[in-house]
Design a protein around this motif. Structure first.
Motif, short mmCIF file in Angstrom:
data_model
loop_
_atom_site.label_atom_id
_atom_site.label_comp_id
_atom_site.label_asym_id
_atom_site.label_seq_id
_atom_site.Cartn_x
_atom_site.Cartn_y
_atom_site.Cartn_z
N TYR A 1 39.38 50.44 43.62
CA TYR A 1 39.99 49.11 43.60
C TYR A 1 40.51 48.72 44.98
N LEU A 2 40.22 47.51 45.39
CA LEU A 2 40.75 46.97 46.65
C LEU A 2 41.61 45.76 46.32
N PRO A 3 42.81 45.70 46.86
CA PRO A 3 43.67 44.53 46.62
C PRO A 3 42.99 43.25 47.10
N GLU A 4 43.33 42.15 46.47
CA GLU A 4 42.69 40.88 46.80
C GLU A 4 42.89 40.50 48.25
N ASP A 5 44.09 40.75 48.80
CA ASP A 5 44.33 40.37 50.19
C ASP A 5 43.46 41.17 51.15
#
Length: 386
Positions: A4-8
């Motif tokens: 998972y990669l944060p949206e920012d």
């Protein structure tokens, strides 16, 4: 390890992609489609990418040239030079020119420190001008039937090139036909090039098919130039609307269609060309009503020759007082002419307008170009050492 990669973080990564790749990555997954598909995000990303290009070019394009023509002063044009970085006034150059038309000369190109000037309304006078040295070279003019001119630099042969199209008699001796009792000269349209280092005459081009034409005078943002290619808009017949490209090195013409009228708008809407991120950009100007003002759609062509690659970046909703687009600045802001004939800068994201301080005493013709001063002679072609 989590995938998972944060949206920012994703936004940071995507914002570093070139526009063409960014649009293609909308099909990776639904979440990316949601992020990239937001009109504001796509528009701002494309413009932000152009900022990187403009910032790199700012070291070379030290000045911004604003051309003003004063009808009250015959044969006089004034060019104001502003700092490209700050838009602060740098200098002003009045130039006495052999102008036959009271409307002055149009700047059809700015390239490597030289400007190409064209007297459209008086039929054919073409000049190459170096504002830094005030040197002016008049090209041979034996015809009053010139209707298209473009100017660029051939990086392969290291020389400047002027291309013109004009009408010549279909045969020698000329042949006339009678149309409703009036004798009409039969004409053909030809394309010719003039190379500043290769001689002092025009050379006719062998063109595969018809020579493309240009709609309207060579001014008011109907032309664009980038990377050795000149672009202009043309309309033939009822629906044959295209962008024409002339490669100054290969001396060939290419065309690409515009989006469908159902998407782009009416053919009566005005088109203005510019360059954004080294791609052809087009501003479609629509009149909504006398009270609502104008509406501006800004499109970019990501791949020449591919109709589907036209992408609408943003829409400026009928901002009152804005009359004509003149080109982009380094921060994605747009130079425009207002209803008083003054130069202003419009920010499409904050929807704010600010005046650019130049001498607004002349309102006949206003043009804005990036310009690089160079102290060298035009004679001999002004060979550039890269």
């Amino acid at each position: 390890m989590s995938t998972y990669l944060p949206e920012d973080v994703v936004l940071n990564i995507l914002s570093r992609l070139p526009p063409k790749s960014l649009l293609r990555f909308r099909s990776v997954c639904k979440s990316w489609l949601s992020l990239i598909g937001k009109p504001n995000y796509v528009s701002k990303n494309l413009l932000n990418h152009s900022i990187l290009t403009a910032a790199a070019a700012a070291a070379a394009h030290q000045l911004l040239l604003v051309k003003l023509t004063a009808p009250s002063i015959p044969k006089r044009q004034t060019c104001s030079f502003l700092s490209y970085q700050t838009l602060a006034f740098a200098s002003q150059t009045p130039q006495n020119l052999p102008i036959r038309s009271p409307r002055g000369l149009s700047i059809v190109g700015s390239c490597n420190g030289l400007l190409c000037l064209f007297d459209y309304f008086s039929g054919g006078d073409i000049f190459v001008w170096n504002p830094a040295t005030s040197e002016l070279k008049a090209l041979p003019c034996e015809s009053n039937d010139v209707d298209t001119v473009c100017f660029g630099f051939d990086h392969k042969l290291n020389e400047f090139v002027v291309m013109r199209t004009r009408y010549v008699p279909e045969r020698d001796p000329p042949v006339f036909i009678t149309n409703r009792g009036v004798k009409v000269l039969r004409l053909n349209r030809v394309a010719e090039v003039y190379r500043l280092r290769s001689g002092d005459s025009w050379r006719k081009l062998i063109v595969d098919g018809d020579v493309p034409d240009c709609n309207g005078p060579n001014s008011r943002s109907r032309w664009a130039y980038a990377n050795g290619v000149c672009y202009w808009w043309t309309l033939r017949g009822v629906e044959d609307e295209k962008i024409v490209a002339f490669d100054v090195s290969e001396e060939v013409f290419r065309t690409t269609p515009l989006p469908d009228a159902s998407v782009l708008g009416r053919r009566s809407d005005v088109r203005a060309l510019t360059v954004l991120n080294e791609s052809v950009a087009m501003v479609v100007v629509r009149n909504k009503s006398k009270w609502e003002g104008k509406l501006f759609d800004i499109w970019v062509l990501l791949e020449f020759g591919v109709k589907e690659s036209w992408t609408r970046l943003l829409r400026i909703e009928a901002f009152p007082g804005l009359e004509w687009p003149l080109g982009f600045w380094k921060n994605g802001e747009l130079f425009m002419e207002n209803g008083e004939g003054e130069l202003v800068l419009y920010d499409p994201f904050t929807q704010t307008v600010r005046n650019v301080e130049v001498d607004h005493g002349a309102k006949e013709s206003l043009q804005v170009l990036a310009y690089t001063p160079i102290s060298a002679s035009i004679e001999g072609g002004l060979k550039i050492t890269e």
